[in-house]
Scaffold this motif. Structure first.
Motif, PDB file in Angstrom:
ATOM      1  N   GLU A 103       0.828  -1.215   0.000  1.00 22.97           N
ATOM      2  CA  GLU A 103       0.000   0.000   0.000  1.00 22.97           C
ATOM      3  C   GLU A 103       0.861   1.264   0.000  1.00 22.97           C
ATOM      4  OE1 GLU A 103      -3.304   0.144   2.636  1.00 22.97           O
ATOM      5  OE2 GLU A 103      -4.108  -1.778   1.944  1.00 22.97           O
ATOM      6  N   LEU A 104       1.984   1.222   0.710  1.00 23.53           N
ATOM      7  CA  LEU A 104       2.882   2.383   0.703  1.00 23.53           C
ATOM      8  C   LEU A 104       3.498   2.587  -0.687  1.00 23.53           C
ATOM      9  CD1 LEU A 104       4.485   1.950   4.216  1.00 23.53           C
ATOM     10  CD2 LEU A 104       3.381   4.055   3.399  1.00 23.53           C
ATOM     11  N   ASP A 105       3.889   1.490  -1.329  1.00 19.46           N
ATOM     12  CA  ASP A 105       4.403   1.581  -2.699  1.00 19.46           C
ATOM     13  C   ASP A 105       3.367   2.243  -3.615  1.00 19.46           C
ATOM     14  OD1 ASP A 105       6.967   0.575  -2.442  1.00 19.46           O
ATOM     15  OD2 ASP A 105       6.368  -1.510  -2.810  1.00 19.46           O
ATOM     16  N   GLU A 106       2.121   1.821  -3.478  1.00 22.36           N
ATOM     17  CA  GLU A 106       1.048   2.376  -4.307  1.00 22.36           C
ATOM     18  C   GLU A 106       0.844   3.858  -3.994  1.00 22.36           C
ATOM     19  OE1 GLU A 106      -1.395  -1.886  -4.539  1.00 22.36           O
ATOM     20  OE2 GLU A 106      -2.121  -0.270  -3.254  1.00 22.36           O
ATOM     21  N   TYR A 107       0.922   4.204  -2.717  1.00 16.30           N
ATOM     22  CA  TYR A 107       0.779   5.614  -2.318  1.00 16.30           C
ATOM     23  C   TYR A 107       1.882   6.469  -2.958  1.00 16.30           C
ATOM     24  CZ  TYR A 107       1.273   9.752   0.611  1.00 16.30           C
ATOM     25  OH  TYR A 107       1.431  11.048   1.045  1.00 16.30           O
ATOM     26  N   PHE A 108       3.117   6.004  -2.859  1.00 12.54           N
ATOM     27  CA  PHE A 108       4.235   6.785  -3.402  1.00 12.54           C
ATOM     28  C   PHE A 108       4.181   6.861  -4.928  1.00 12.54           C
ATOM     29  CE2 PHE A 108       6.297   5.646   0.740  1.00 12.54           C
ATOM     30  CZ  PHE A 108       6.380   6.948   1.218  1.00 12.54           C
ATOM     31  N   ALA A 109       3.512   5.884  -5.547  1.00 18.63           N
ATOM     32  CA  ALA A 109       3.359   5.906  -7.001  1.00 18.63           C
ATOM     33  C   ALA A 109       2.149   6.747  -7.415  1.00 18.63           C
ATOM     34  CB  ALA A 109       3.212   4.466  -7.525  1.00 18.63           C
ATOM     35  N   GLY A 110       1.441   7.327  -6.443  1.00 16.41           N
ATOM     36  CA  GLY A 110       0.278   8.164  -6.751  1.00 16.41           C
ATOM     37  C   GLY A 110      -0.976   7.374  -7.063  1.00 16.41           C
ATOM     38  N   ARG A 111      -0.962   6.072  -6.787  1.00 17.18           N
ATOM     39  CA  ARG A 111      -2.112   5.232  -7.125  1.00 17.18           C
ATOM     40  C   ARG A 111      -3.003   4.924  -5.924  1.00 17.18           C
ATOM     41  NH1 ARG A 111       1.906   1.928  -9.260  1.00 17.18           N
ATOM     42  NH2 ARG A 111       1.194   0.259  -7.901  1.00 17.18           N
ATOM     43  N   ARG A 112      -2.668   5.443  -4.757  1.00 15.31           N
ATOM     44  CA  ARG A 112      -3.478   5.143  -3.561  1.00 15.31           C
ATOM     45  C   ARG A 112      -3.647   6.412  -2.732  1.00 15.31           C
ATOM     46  NH1 ARG A 112      -5.256   1.293  -0.170  1.00 15.31           N
ATOM     47  NH2 ARG A 112      -4.688  -0.366  -1.605  1.00 15.31           N
ATOM     48  N   LYS A 113      -4.897   6.677  -2.333  1.00 11.25           N
ATOM     49  CA  LYS A 113      -5.182   7.891  -1.575  1.00 11.25           C
ATOM     50  C   LYS A 113      -5.538   7.619  -0.120  1.00 11.25           C
ATOM     51  CE  LYS A 113      -6.208  10.625  -5.595  1.00 11.25           C
ATOM     52  NZ  LYS A 113      -7.038  11.621  -6.248  1.00 11.25           N
ATOM     53  N   THR A 114      -5.934   6.433   0.203  1.00 13.53           N
ATOM     54  CA  THR A 114      -6.182   6.081   1.607  1.00 13.53           C
ATOM     55  C   THR A 114      -5.546   4.722   1.887  1.00 13.53           C
ATOM     56  OG1 THR A 114      -8.269   5.001   1.048  1.00 13.53           O
ATOM     57  CG2 THR A 114      -8.379   7.323   1.725  1.00 13.53           C
ATOM     58  N   PHE A 115      -5.162   4.533   3.147  1.00 14.95           N
ATOM     59  CA  PHE A 115      -4.568   3.256   3.543  1.00 14.95           C
ATOM     60  C   PHE A 115      -5.634   2.384   4.188  1.00 14.95           C
ATOM     61  CE2 PHE A 115      -0.941   6.117   3.435  1.00 14.95           C
ATOM     62  CZ  PHE A 115      -0.072   5.382   2.653  1.00 14.95           C
ATOM     63  N   ASP A 116      -5.647   1.138   3.774  1.00 12.26           N
ATOM     64  CA  ASP A 116      -6.590   0.181   4.327  1.00 12.26           C
ATOM     65  C   ASP A 116      -5.793  -0.808   5.193  1.00 12.26           C
ATOM     66  OD1 ASP A 116      -8.825  -1.294   4.857  1.00 12.26           O
ATOM     67  OD2 ASP A 116      -8.775  -2.397   2.955  1.00 12.26           O
ATOM     68  N   LEU A 117      -5.323  -0.309   6.350  1.00  9.14           N
ATOM     69  CA  LEU A 117      -4.450  -1.096   7.209  1.00  9.14           C
ATOM     70  C   LEU A 117      -4.967  -1.060   8.644  1.00  9.14           C
ATOM     71  CD1 LEU A 117      -1.011   0.362   5.991  1.00  9.14           C
ATOM     72  CD2 LEU A 117      -1.922  -1.912   5.433  1.00  9.14           C
ATOM     73  N   VAL A 118      -4.806  -2.149   9.358  1.00 12.33           N
ATOM     74  CA  VAL A 118      -5.125  -2.156  10.792  1.00 12.33           C
ATOM     75  C   VAL A 118      -3.916  -1.574  11.524  1.00 12.33           C
ATOM     76  CG1 VAL A 118      -5.726  -3.560  12.790  1.00 12.33           C
ATOM     77  CG2 VAL A 118      -6.581  -4.179  10.512  1.00 12.33           C
ATOM     78  N   LEU A 119      -4.166  -0.561  12.359  1.00 11.15           N
ATOM     79  CA  LEU A 119      -3.071   0.129  13.049  1.00 11.15           C
ATOM     80  C   LEU A 119      -3.063  -0.222  14.533  1.00 11.15           C
ATOM     81  CD1 LEU A 119      -3.428   3.662  11.396  1.00 11.15           C
ATOM     82  CD2 LEU A 119      -2.145   1.661  10.580  1.00 11.15           C
ATOM     83  N   ASP A 120      -1.876  -0.367  15.073  1.00 13.93           N
ATOM     84  CA  ASP A 120      -1.694  -0.587  16.510  1.00 13.93           C
ATOM     85  C   ASP A 120      -1.124   0.702  17.092  1.00 13.93           C
ATOM     86  OD1 ASP A 120      -0.854  -1.220  19.054  1.00 13.93           O
ATOM     87  OD2 ASP A 120      -0.057  -3.188  18.511  1.00 13.93           O
ATOM     88  N   PHE A 121      -1.953   1.424  17.839  1.00 12.30           N
ATOM     89  CA  PHE A 121      -1.569   2.753  18.336  1.00 12.30           C
ATOM     90  C   PHE A 121      -0.913   2.702  19.719  1.00 12.30           C
ATOM     91  CE2 PHE A 121      -4.736   4.387  15.214  1.00 12.30           C
ATOM     92  CZ  PHE A 121      -3.977   5.392  14.654  1.00 12.30           C
ATOM     93  N   GLN A 122      -0.446   1.557  20.153  1.00 12.76           N
ATOM     94  CA  GLN A 122       0.012   1.464  21.543  1.00 12.76           C
ATOM     95  C   GLN A 122       1.235   2.319  21.847  1.00 12.76           C
ATOM     96  OE1 GLN A 122       2.090  -2.122  23.036  1.00 12.76           O
ATOM     97  NE2 GLN A 122       1.553  -3.087  21.097  1.00 12.76           N
ATOM     98  N   LEU A 123       1.956   2.782  20.833  1.00 10.11           N
ATOM     99  CA  LEU A 123       3.125   3.634  21.102  1.00 10.11           C
ATOM    100  C   LEU A 123       2.740   5.100  21.329  1.00 10.11           C
ATOM    101  CD1 LEU A 123       5.736   2.151  18.589  1.00 10.11           C
ATOM    102  CD2 LEU A 123       5.636   1.815  21.063  1.00 10.11           C
ATOM    103  N   ALA A 124       1.469   5.441  21.122  1.00  8.69           N
ATOM    104  CA  ALA A 124       1.006   6.811  21.383  1.00  8.69           C
ATOM    105  C   ALA A 124       0.024   6.786  22.551  1.00  8.69           C
ATOM    106  CB  ALA A 124       0.332   7.383  20.147  1.00  8.69           C
TER     107      ALA A 124
END
Lengths: 207, 175
Positions: A103-124
């Motif tokens: 997904e990050l590769d797609e974002y940097f290539a301009g092909r992705r505008k939102t991330f569809d990832l489960v995030l673990d926020f325990q460090l914040a």
């Protein structure tokens, strides 16, 4: 380690062994990562990803993506901090990061505008976490000022705290703290450096 | 060796400084593979290495921060090798019984097979002490803790092992 070897040169018998070959090491490490994951012992898996903003470290728990780190943060130091804050059971194990990397590769290539990832926020923690939750609502190509973010989180006077939350964002790029700028329109600081912020905002403006 | 961790605040703080396990694999993985190759033979070495590091990963958060990590890994590898030898044996064979008996058969084939075959022909205790001292670089005090007995006995077993290897394996010795 104080290793006193015998004077008769018995140790030279093993000099012919040379280094363990790379293929065997790669095979063993891949097997360890897979078996650790299957046994529920891979608390944190990580890999690196080359990107237009430099080499990124990606780390994930079983719960989700835990950390994205720029090279300037010193990846070894980031992993040492994760070992203390989350668990020292950390292995280079790219499989768990496959989706995030794609997904990050797609974002940097301009092909992705939102991330569809489960995030673990325990460090914040605390307010910083509230700020990160709001940042995810700032859309691709949009920008908000630190003051606007402070107001949106219900603490209009906490402008500096918003800046601090952005500076300590454990998930930059994915949680878009780069979309927060100064009220006068200048970009302000960024956890990945001013140049990285410029690159990301230009990328999003062009798409 | 699995040590239970105490949830005393001071120890917790020390635990915070433990380095990522990946660094342990990088630093000690190759040496532990050599030890496994020497002790269980090249064919079984990768299984032994994998079992050793998986067990080490499991126990790692409880490892005391001042521990000698290499000795700890070699201890785990030693126990895995004993388990493996027991599983392969027709009857359960305690290490003590096996100490002075020659191995049943040499290790067949494999990379650097001459050296491994020469090692395989040694009695297990000589093979272990040679591997732990010469390949892992552990001082005899540590070798004795891993393989049992006194440091002096470990030194004698390793010396006997080297003397036997000199007769059967000559490659790499120019003099």
């Amino acid at each position: 380690m104080n290793t006193t070897l015998e004077p008769n040169g018995a140790d030279h018998m093993f000099d012919t062994l040379g280094p363990v070959d790379d293929a065997a090491q790669r095979r063993l490490r891949a097997r360890l990562a897979a078996e650790a994951n299957a046994a529920g012992l891979l608390d944190v898996a990580y890999r690196t990803l080359d990107s237009p903003v430099g080499k990124l470290l990606l780390a994930a728990t079983e719960r989700g993506l835990l950390r994205v780190a720029y090279a300037r943060a010193d990846h070894d130091r980031v992993l040492a901090d994760i070992a203390g804050a989350v668990s020292p059971r950390i292995l280079a194990a790219p499989a768990r990061l496959d989706v995030a990397a794609r997904e990050l590769d797609e974002y940097f290539a301009g092909r992705r505008k939102t991330f569809d990832l489960v995030l673990d926020f325990q460090l914040a923690k605390g307010f910083r976490r509230d700020v990160l939750a709001h940042l995810s609502a700032i859309g691709y190509g949009q920008m908000e000022s630190y003051a606007q973010v402070a107001a949106a989180t219900g603490r209009p006077n906490a402008v500096r705290a918003v800046g601090s939350a952005c500076a300590h964002n454990p998930l930059p790029v994915v949680v878009p703290c780069h979309r927060v700028i100064r009220s006068d329109g200048s970009f302000g600081g960024y956890v990945g450096g001013a140049e990285a912020k410029q690159i990301l905002l230009s990328l999003e403006a062009a798409a | 060796m699995v040590r239970t961790s105490h949830s005393v605040p001071a120890l917790r703080l020390l635990d915070m400084r433990r380095e990522p396990f990946e660094a342990i694999v990088t630093r000690h993985g190759p040496t532990v593979l050599r030890v496994c190759q020497a002790v269980v033979g090249p064919e079984a070495a990768e299984d032994a290495w994998s079992e050793t590091f998986l067990a080490a990963l499991r126990a790692y958060p409880g490892l005391r921060p001042d521990s000698n990590v290499e000795a700890w890994l070699v201890t785990i590898a030693h126990r895995k090798a004993i388990d493996q030898a027991r599983a392969e044996s027709r009857r359960p064979l305690a290490l003590d019984e096996a100490r002075d008996a020659p191995s049943r058969e040499p290790v067949p084939g494999g990379w650097e097979s001459e050296l491994w075959a020469a090692l395989a022909a040694l009695p297990p205790r000589q093979r272990q002490t040679v591997a732990y001292h010469y390949l892992a670089g552990l001082p005899y005090a540590e070798v004795a803790k891993v393989a049992g007995g006194t440091p002096e006995a470990a030194r004698r077993a390793a010396a006997d092992g080297i003397a036997a290897l000199r007769k059967t394996y000559r490659q790499g010795e120019s003099q």
